[in-house]
Enzyme design. Structure first.
Site, PDB file in Angstrom:
ATOM      1  N   GLN A   1       4.419   0.457   2.523  1.00 22.89           N
ATOM      2  CA  GLN A   1       4.618  -0.461   2.387  1.00 22.89           C
ATOM      3  C   GLN A   1       5.338  -1.235   2.346  1.00 22.89           C
ATOM      4  O   GLN A   1       5.525  -1.800   0.981  1.00 22.89           O
ATOM      5  CB  GLN A   1       3.026  -1.199   2.631  1.00 22.89           C
ATOM      6  CG  GLN A   1       1.983  -0.364   3.318  1.00 22.89           C
ATOM      7  CD  GLN A   1       2.112  -0.679   5.082  1.00 22.89           C
ATOM      8  OE1 GLN A   1       1.273  -1.819   5.878  1.00 22.89           O
ATOM      9  NE2 GLN A   1       2.974   0.532   5.634  1.00 22.89           N
TER      10      GLN A   1
ATOM     11  N   TRP B   1       2.111   0.135  10.207  1.00 20.05           N
ATOM     12  CA  TRP B   1       0.849  -0.167   8.777  1.00 20.05           C
ATOM     13  C   TRP B   1       1.023   0.799   8.239  1.00 20.05           C
ATOM     14  O   TRP B   1       1.327   2.340   8.430  1.00 20.05           O
ATOM     15  CB  TRP B   1       0.079  -0.710   9.366  1.00 20.05           C
ATOM     16  CG  TRP B   1      -0.139  -2.130   9.548  1.00 20.05           C
ATOM     17  CD1 TRP B   1       1.326  -2.692   8.996  1.00 20.05           C
ATOM     18  CD2 TRP B   1      -1.001  -2.658   9.000  1.00 20.05           C
ATOM     19  NE1 TRP B   1       1.156  -3.960   9.274  1.00 20.05           N
ATOM     20  CE2 TRP B   1      -0.198  -4.875   9.567  1.00 20.05           C
ATOM     21  CE3 TRP B   1      -2.449  -2.763   9.658  1.00 20.05           C
ATOM     22  CZ2 TRP B   1      -1.195  -5.745   9.827  1.00 20.05           C
ATOM     23  CZ3 TRP B   1      -3.008  -4.247   9.494  1.00 20.05           C
ATOM     24  CH2 TRP B   1      -2.086  -5.147   9.832  1.00 20.05           C
TER      25      TRP B   1
ATOM     26  N   GLU C   1     -10.556  -0.049   4.687  1.00 18.39           N
ATOM     27  CA  GLU C   1      -8.821   0.504   5.119  1.00 18.39           C
ATOM     28  C   GLU C   1      -8.735   1.083   4.443  1.00 18.39           C
ATOM     29  O   GLU C   1      -9.699   1.394   3.625  1.00 18.39           O
ATOM     30  CB  GLU C   1      -8.312  -0.938   5.414  1.00 18.39           C
ATOM     31  CG  GLU C   1      -8.457  -1.669   4.013  1.00 18.39           C
ATOM     32  CD  GLU C   1      -8.110  -2.903   3.754  1.00 18.39           C
ATOM     33  OE1 GLU C   1      -7.100  -3.114   5.308  1.00 18.39           O
ATOM     34  OE2 GLU C   1      -7.363  -3.599   2.974  1.00 18.39           O
TER      35      GLU C   1
ATOM     36  N   ASP D   1       0.770  -1.472   0.228  1.00 18.73           N
ATOM     37  CA  ASP D   1      -0.104  -0.016   0.030  1.00 18.73           C
ATOM     38  C   ASP D   1       0.989   0.982  -0.295  1.00 18.73           C
ATOM     39  O   ASP D   1       1.596   1.514   0.766  1.00 18.73           O
ATOM     40  CB  ASP D   1      -0.974  -0.075   1.104  1.00 18.73           C
ATOM     41  CG  ASP D   1      -1.346  -1.472   1.382  1.00 18.73           C
ATOM     42  OD1 ASP D   1      -1.486  -2.653   0.556  1.00 18.73           O
ATOM     43  OD2 ASP D   1      -2.608  -1.346   2.804  1.00 18.73           O
TER      44      ASP D   1
ATOM     45  N   ASP E   1      -5.334   3.094   8.791  1.00 17.18           N
ATOM     46  CA  ASP E   1      -5.310   3.854   8.367  1.00 17.18           C
ATOM     47  C   ASP E   1      -5.604   4.948   8.658  1.00 17.18           C
ATOM     48  O   ASP E   1      -6.234   5.455   7.300  1.00 17.18           O
ATOM     49  CB  ASP E   1      -5.478   2.964   6.896  1.00 17.18           C
ATOM     50  CG  ASP E   1      -4.913   1.001   6.592  1.00 17.18           C
ATOM     51  OD1 ASP E   1      -4.474   1.104   7.390  1.00 17.18           O
ATOM     52  OD2 ASP E   1      -5.925   0.784   5.771  1.00 17.18           O
TER      53      ASP E   1
END
Length: 487
Positions: A30, A77, A198, A14, A144
């Site tokens: 990521q 994340w 997300e 991502d 997120d």
């Protein structure tokens, strides 16, 4: 041209956040530093960091954030980057506390703002700044955070994707300094269409304007807002509406109970998209993660997996109903050796090969102009629930009233391997519906690959315009030829 952008995204997932700061584009993402395949990838994730002056040529840097504190020890994340007043960049991201994936939100700031590449980042002393202390919140589905925006009270706001009481929610938080956060009692928006959203994105757009809007500035009258959510690990959906300043809530223009009918950012391999305001050109840019189609063993052999899409400018159409996108103009600087054909007439069953393409990359623009629309087959609204299935059943070899017509790329000499992109035209009760399919099912003879057929419908007013325009960026694989066809 994909080659230049794709090479920096080895072992990537991502997009975490992007920004234009002091003449440099920053892309965070990521990244799995332990290889292209790892079954425990969730627990090793860092924030990769690359920089560019032109969105084309990129420099890989050391990771910006790594899991080395209690609030992110099991992984760093996705999150976002925001530029505060005083020209202060700041990152907010999701940290994993343990192998049960309990999630919190953390802050990081550049260690040295005079470094043009912002190589080093320091984590806030009060991390985690947001914890999942909300009744009914699933602490393993809380992640997120979006880019920040200024509310009518002058306070910063962000939204965080969550599962709340079994439903999807964009939880709303506000802050004076971006370091200390308070949850607003109600979500920015919630829905029972799924149990988790997300990779949220929330931004303002002005109908009919190709320019972007800066969320840290006052939003002009007449602007709309977009709430983008990622679901099912496959779909980036969005809603267009208004940001109700009094209620501090997002109100969609249209509410559809079945999320399968929500519009998508992209109908292909395009997930976890993230946008940012490019202050250099006054535009909003979006890109996303395209997952790998090779097998895991192939990923290990080649040493990388996953790419990011070409950056695109994104804006709202003049009717305020649909997002429009186009590759950033910088891509055109890569164009050389133009091949041009005009006024080609293709009848049913015709093929036309475009010769002279001896490159691994191509930027293809094609206009298909229909001479008649009288033979369009009737449109079945149930197809909207599974356009990929319809693309599989109505492949390029299945004749229809109007279509398929399109082109073939990445083809072997005997056509055993090829990818086709094609259109079909249908007549609905109100208008015409065009189906666009990108069919990878015969793209390779190798076993074990993921070769789906992607597709999407869009409305088209053939009474005003008979021309369907398509631009395709092709790269990386050997480009044998491009073949126009109509079946």
């Amino acid at each position: 041209m994909y080659w230049q952008c794709a090479e920096i995204y080895d072992n990537k997932k991502d997009p975490c956040g992007s920004m234009y700061y002091n003449g440099v584009y920053h892309e965070f993402y990521q990244y799995n530093p332990n290889g292209s395949y790892n079954p425990n990838i969730s627990y090793n994730i860092v924030w990769g960091h690359s920089v560019s002056m032109d969105l084309i040529n990129w420099i890989n840097l050391e990771p910006a954030i790594e899991p080395d504190t209690p609030s992110d020890i099991s992984g760093c994340w996705t999150g976002s980057a925001t530029i505060l007043s005083g020209d202060q960049p700041i990152i907010i991201y999701t940290g994993l506390l343990d192998i049960q994936k309990h999630q919190v939100q953390n802050i990081a700031l550049p260690k040295n703002r005079s470094d043009p590449y912002l190589r080093e980042w320091t984590k806030a002393h009060n991390n985690p700044v947001i914890q999942p202390v909300v009744p009914g919140l699933n602490s393993s589905q809380f992640r997120d955070p979006t880019t920040g925006w200024i509310g009518p009270d002058g306070l910063w706001r962000i939204a965080v994707g969550a599962e709340l009481n079994g439903y999807s929610a964009a939880l709303l938080y506000k802050s004076e300094d971006f370091l200390n956060w308070t949850r607003v009692e109600h979500p920015l928006y919630s829905s029972n269409s799924s149990n988790m959203w997300e990779c949220l994105d929330f931004f303002a757009v002005l109908p009919g304007s190709g320019g972007g809007l800066d969320l840290s500035s006052a939003i002009p009258n007449g602007a709309k807002h977009v709430l983008k959510v990622s679901m099912n690990c496959t779909d980036d959906m969005y809603m267009i509406g208004v940001y109700d300043l009094k209620r501090d809530a997002f109100v969609p223009d249209t509410v559809l109970d079945d999320s399968r009918l929500w519009p998508r950012i992209d109908y292909g391999n395009f997930y976890a998209s993230k946008s940012f305001f490019d202050s250099k050109h006054g535009r909003r840019i979006i890109w996303a993660w395209s997952s790998e189609t090779d097998s895991s063993s192939d990923d290990v052999a080649k040493g990388w997996a996953g790419i990011h899409s070409i950056p695109r400018t994104i804006w709202l159409d003049s009717h305020g109903k649909q997002l429009l996108q186009w590759p950033v103009e910088e891509i055109e600087s890569l164009r050389t050796n133009e091949i041009n054909h005009q006024a080609l007439e293709l009848k049913k069953g015709d093929l036309f090969e475009i010769k002279g393409i001896e490159t691994l990359q191509a930027d293809v623009e094609i206009d298909f102009e229909l001479t008649s629309i009288n033979d369009a087959d009737p449109f079945d609204p149930s197809w909207l629930f599974d356009t990929e299935k319809h693309c599989r059943e109505a492949g390029a070899s299945v004749h229809g009233g109007i279509g398929p017509f399109g082109f073939v790329i990445l083809a072997s000499d005997n056509m055993e391997e090829h990818t086709d992109v094609h259109f079909r035209v249908y007549k609905s009760q109100q208008n015409y519906m065009v189906l666009m399919c990108s069919d990878l099912r015969r793209s390779s003879l190798r076993p074990g690959l993921y070769t789906p057929a992607y597709g999407g419908f869009f409305e088209f007013d053939f009474e005003k315009e008979r021309k369907i325009s398509l631009r395709t960026l092709v790269s990386w694989e050997a480009l044998s030829f491009i073949l126009l066809f109509t079946a």
